[in-house]
Design a protein around this motif. Structure first.
Motif, mmCIF file in Angstrom:
data_model
loop_
_atom_site.group_PDB
_atom_site.id
_atom_site.type_symbol
_atom_site.label_atom_id
_atom_site.label_comp_id
_atom_site.label_asym_id
_atom_site.label_seq_id
_atom_site.Cartn_x
_atom_site.Cartn_y
_atom_site.Cartn_z
ATOM 1 N N THR A 1 55.099 30.236 84.350
ATOM 2 C CA THR A 1 54.662 31.581 83.986
ATOM 3 C C THR A 1 53.193 31.787 84.319
ATOM 4 O OG1 THR A 1 56.283 31.621 82.185
ATOM 5 C CG2 THR A 1 54.570 33.293 82.148
ATOM 6 N N GLY A 2 52.356 30.840 83.916
ATOM 7 C CA GLY A 2 50.941 30.969 84.205
ATOM 8 C C GLY A 2 50.627 30.934 85.683
ATOM 9 N N LEU A 3 51.268 30.022 86.400
ATOM 10 C CA LEU A 3 50.994 29.892 87.835
ATOM 11 C C LEU A 3 51.483 31.108 88.615
ATOM 12 C CD1 LEU A 3 51.925 26.127 88.227
ATOM 13 C CD2 LEU A 3 49.635 27.109 88.388
ATOM 14 N N TRP A 4 52.699 31.566 88.310
ATOM 15 C CA TRP A 4 53.200 32.754 89.008
ATOM 16 C C TRP A 4 52.329 33.970 88.687
ATOM 17 C CZ3 TRP A 4 55.909 32.453 93.113
ATOM 18 C CH2 TRP A 4 57.009 31.620 93.251
ATOM 19 N N THR A 5 51.888 34.104 87.444
ATOM 20 C CA THR A 5 51.046 35.244 87.082
ATOM 21 C C THR A 5 49.737 35.205 87.845
ATOM 22 O OG1 THR A 5 52.034 35.327 84.866
ATOM 23 C CG2 THR A 5 49.923 36.436 85.163
ATOM 24 N N ALA A 6 49.116 34.041 87.916
ATOM 25 C CA ALA A 6 47.883 33.903 88.692
ATOM 26 C C ALA A 6 48.131 34.235 90.161
ATOM 27 C CB ALA A 6 47.341 32.478 88.546
ATOM 28 N N TYR A 7 49.241 33.771 90.677
ATOM 29 C CA TYR A 7 49.571 34.010 92.088
ATOM 30 C C TYR A 7 49.683 35.504 92.390
ATOM 31 C CZ TYR A 7 52.196 33.988 96.484
ATOM 32 O OH TYR A 7 52.606 34.223 97.776
ATOM 33 N N TYR A 8 50.493 36.196 91.595
ATOM 34 C CA TYR A 8 50.745 37.606 91.903
ATOM 35 C C TYR A 8 49.529 38.483 91.601
ATOM 36 C CZ TYR A 8 55.647 36.625 92.829
ATOM 37 O OH TYR A 8 56.811 36.151 93.372
ATOM 38 N N TYR B 1 62.180 32.006 77.042
ATOM 39 C CA TYR B 1 63.233 32.032 78.064
ATOM 40 C C TYR B 1 64.510 31.315 77.633
ATOM 41 C CZ TYR B 1 59.081 33.122 80.895
ATOM 42 O OH TYR B 1 57.919 33.659 81.388
ATOM 43 N N VAL B 2 64.451 30.535 76.563
ATOM 44 C CA VAL B 2 65.620 29.842 76.015
ATOM 45 C C VAL B 2 66.345 29.036 77.095
ATOM 46 C CG1 VAL B 2 67.580 30.077 74.454
ATOM 47 C CG2 VAL B 2 65.829 31.823 74.456
ATOM 48 N N GLY B 3 65.565 28.369 77.953
ATOM 49 C CA GLY B 3 66.167 27.475 78.930
ATOM 50 C C GLY B 3 66.480 28.098 80.275
ATOM 51 N N SER B 4 66.175 29.374 80.464
ATOM 52 C CA SER B 4 66.455 30.034 81.753
ATOM 53 C C SER B 4 65.162 30.449 82.443
ATOM 54 C CB SER B 4 67.347 31.266 81.530
ATOM 55 O OG SER B 4 68.587 30.903 80.972
ATOM 56 N N GLY B 5 64.133 29.639 82.308
ATOM 57 C CA GLY B 5 62.808 30.070 82.721
ATOM 58 C C GLY B 5 62.432 29.873 84.167
ATOM 59 N N VAL B 6 63.194 29.116 84.938
ATOM 60 C CA VAL B 6 62.761 28.837 86.306
ATOM 61 C C VAL B 6 62.631 30.126 87.105
ATOM 62 C CG1 VAL B 6 63.293 27.616 88.445
ATOM 63 C CG2 VAL B 6 63.756 26.526 86.252
ATOM 64 N N ALA B 7 63.632 30.988 87.018
ATOM 65 C CA ALA B 7 63.552 32.277 87.698
ATOM 66 C C ALA B 7 62.922 33.340 86.814
ATOM 67 C CB ALA B 7 64.947 32.726 88.151
ATOM 68 N N THR B 8 63.256 33.346 85.519
ATOM 69 C CA THR B 8 62.757 34.397 84.634
ATOM 70 C C THR B 8 61.240 34.417 84.596
ATOM 71 O OG1 THR B 8 64.710 33.975 83.262
ATOM 72 C CG2 THR B 8 63.054 35.433 82.359
ATOM 73 N N SER B 9 60.599 33.254 84.693
ATOM 74 C CA SER B 9 59.140 33.195 84.681
ATOM 75 C C SER B 9 58.541 33.960 85.855
ATOM 76 C CB SER B 9 58.667 31.740 84.700
ATOM 77 O OG SER B 9 59.154 31.066 85.847
ATOM 78 N N ASN B 10 59.229 33.967 86.983
ATOM 79 C CA ASN B 10 58.734 34.707 88.140
ATOM 80 C C ASN B 10 58.785 36.211 87.888
ATOM 81 O OD1 ASN B 10 59.560 36.250 90.814
ATOM 82 N ND2 ASN B 10 58.302 34.507 91.439
ATOM 83 N N LEU B 11 59.918 36.701 87.372
ATOM 84 C CA LEU B 11 60.023 38.121 87.051
ATOM 85 C C LEU B 11 59.016 38.494 85.979
ATOM 86 C CD1 LEU B 11 61.440 40.854 87.367
ATOM 87 C CD2 LEU B 11 63.128 40.080 85.689
ATOM 88 N N ALA B 12 58.834 37.634 84.983
ATOM 89 C CA ALA B 12 57.854 37.896 83.935
ATOM 90 C C ALA B 12 56.449 37.987 84.505
ATOM 91 C CB ALA B 12 57.925 36.802 82.875
ATOM 92 N N ALA B 13 56.113 37.109 85.431
ATOM 93 C CA ALA B 13 54.774 37.093 86.019
ATOM 94 C C ALA B 13 54.505 38.357 86.825
ATOM 95 C CB ALA B 13 54.614 35.853 86.895
#
Length: 458
Positions: A40-47, A373-385
């Motif tokens: 989440t943090g890395l994708w947010t920084a990226y975008y 994310y309750v275990g579904s964070g690999v992709a959800t973190s990108n959308l969140a970011a």
């Protein structure tokens, strides 16, 4: 001999040795400070940096980037999102369907960005195969499949027992549902690649820098304070360690084991040739992947929660959990009985009280967060970011209109109620699975339905 802990197999199997990044040493300022060096943090920084190159962004990580769930998860890049049905109830089916469509597209987005940035994360898009092994699981599978189609996933396939075993030869399989919206990844390689990419863009990353308090305009560490108009909390399962956040999200444990590499003769018997991700319809569900080096990595809950929202010690898990996951592996694949288990590990994921993933920014204070994310964070973190990016930049977009934005939920109960409740719930789920396997009844046991209602999942 099984290596237990050591953060994860993904950590042990990545032969790239990146030098540690320097910790924070003094007070400083930024335009945006991000707390947490996971996805989440890395994708947010990226975008944010891609959209506004002039922004001064500082990212603070207590250990190293990818230390938490981002470096320990099952490597499931897929379109699942926690809380979709709740959002449908609150905001209407069309709004939740838009959220699901955004998640479907996110799988492709992650794959495309990894390719663009030259991140080799062993990505293989083989979809997701979710299998039923009892009559009750088959009933849930059919209902699940129809539900997913109703949310727009018309490219999903419902398979009978023979077609399922043609994909993967799973013992007792009676049916499955396959979705194309999934890909296997090496999770730590993705996290480390993202960290390198954002650093190359000019983001300042301080590792070995635990944040003890987040407040409007500042993130406080033992080594100095970073002041910024926007402070973004991206700490997922480690959120409870922050001052005032112990009851915000529950740190749920999940554990994994991985086999030694399996020879071609074994794969010839198992199938699994296109490497789909593998899950099931049990209440205490499992998740697995065929790794790039021909192992099986399989995970499940084990001991679900530690008293007082404590987290693990560098990934070590209980011997009983290793044994139960090994038994689960051989229940699915009896021909693997006696196969060497080389690594076992655990990690924590963030669970809100209503099991709904969220993205929030309070414009008045500048505080924002994403997770649960309750275990579904690999992709959800990108959308969140990407959504956090738009919120921070003050833009009204299709993403900021999605129903999970600025969702609030009540806090978890205090101890010992929190610990007692979680232990009882997962004991109920395990007993429900046992009963369904023993009775072969085609309906879900009432015990599991009751547990769903009490937990907030139902």
């Amino acid at each position: 001999m099984t290596i237990n802990g050591g953060i994860s197999f993904w950590y042990a199997s990545d032969d790239r040795t990146d030098p540690p990044r320097a910790p924070l040493t003094t007070d400083t300022t930024a335009d945006v400070v991000i707390v947490g060096g996971g996805y989440t943090g890395l994708w947010t920084a990226y975008y944010l940096k891609r959209a506004a190159p002039g922004l001064r962004i500082t990212l603070l990580e207590q250990k190293f980037c990818g230390y938490g769930a981002s470096g320990r998860n099952g490597g499931w890049l897929y379109n699942g999102i926690a809380g979709r049905d709740r959002y449908a109830a609150l905001h209407g089916h069309p709004a939740a369907r838009r959220l699901q469509q955004a998640m479907n597209e996110t799988v492709t987005e992650v794959i495309d960005v990894a390719a663009k940035e030259g991140i080799d994360a062993d990505i293989h898009r083989g979809g997701v195969l979710e299998v039923a092994r009892t009559p009750a699981q088959l009933s849930r599978l059919r209902a699940f499949h129809a539900h997913e189609v109703a949310f727009g996933e018309t490219d999903r396939e419902l398979l009978d027992a023979a077609a399922t075993r043609a994909r993967i030869d799973i013992a007792d399989a009676v049916g499955s549902s396959w979705s194309p919206h999934g890909a296997r990844i090496h999770p730590l390689k993705l996290a480390k690649g993202l960290a390198a990419a954002v650093e190359a863009l000019g983001v300042v990353i301080h590792e070995s820098t635990p944040v003890t308090e987040i407040a409007p305009g500042r993130a406080v560490t033992p080594y100095g304070t970073v002041r910024a108009p926007h402070v973004l909390r991206c700490t997922e399962g480690f959120t409870a360690a922050l001052k005032g956040q112990k009851r915000s999200w529950l740190p749920m444990n999940s554990s994994m084991i991985v086999t030694a590499p399996l020879p071609p003769s074994v794969w010839d018997r198992l199938g699994w040739s296109d490497s789909p991700l593998l899950g099931d319809m049990a209440h205490a569900y499992m998740y697995a992947q065929r790794t790039a080096d021909d192992r099986i990595a399989i995970g499940g809950r084990g001991v679900p929660y530690r008293f007082g929202s404590r987290t693990d010690n560098d990934g070590r898990t209980q011997p009983a959990t290793v044994a139960s996951l090994t038994a689960l592996l051989t229940a699915f694949f009896p021909q693997l009985t006696g196969t060497e288990i080389t690594h076992a590990w655990s990690g924590v994921l963030g669970v809100p009280r209503d099991w709904c993933a969220t993205v929030t920014l309070d414009r008045a204070s500048g505080l924002g967060w994403a997770g649960g994310y309750v275990g579904s964070g690999v992709a959800t973190s990108n959308l969140a970011a990407r959504t956090l990016r738009d919120l921070v930049l003050g833009e009204s977009t299709e993403l900021t209109a999605l129903p999970w934005v600025n969702h609030r939920v009540r806090r978890w109960e205090p101890e010992p109620l929190r610990w007692l409740g979680v232990q009882a719930l997962y004991a109920a789920y395990r007993e429900a699975d046992r009963r369904e396997s023993a009775t072969h009844r085609p309906t879900t046991t009432p015990l599991a339905r009751l547990a769903d209602r009490i937990s907030g999942r139902g």
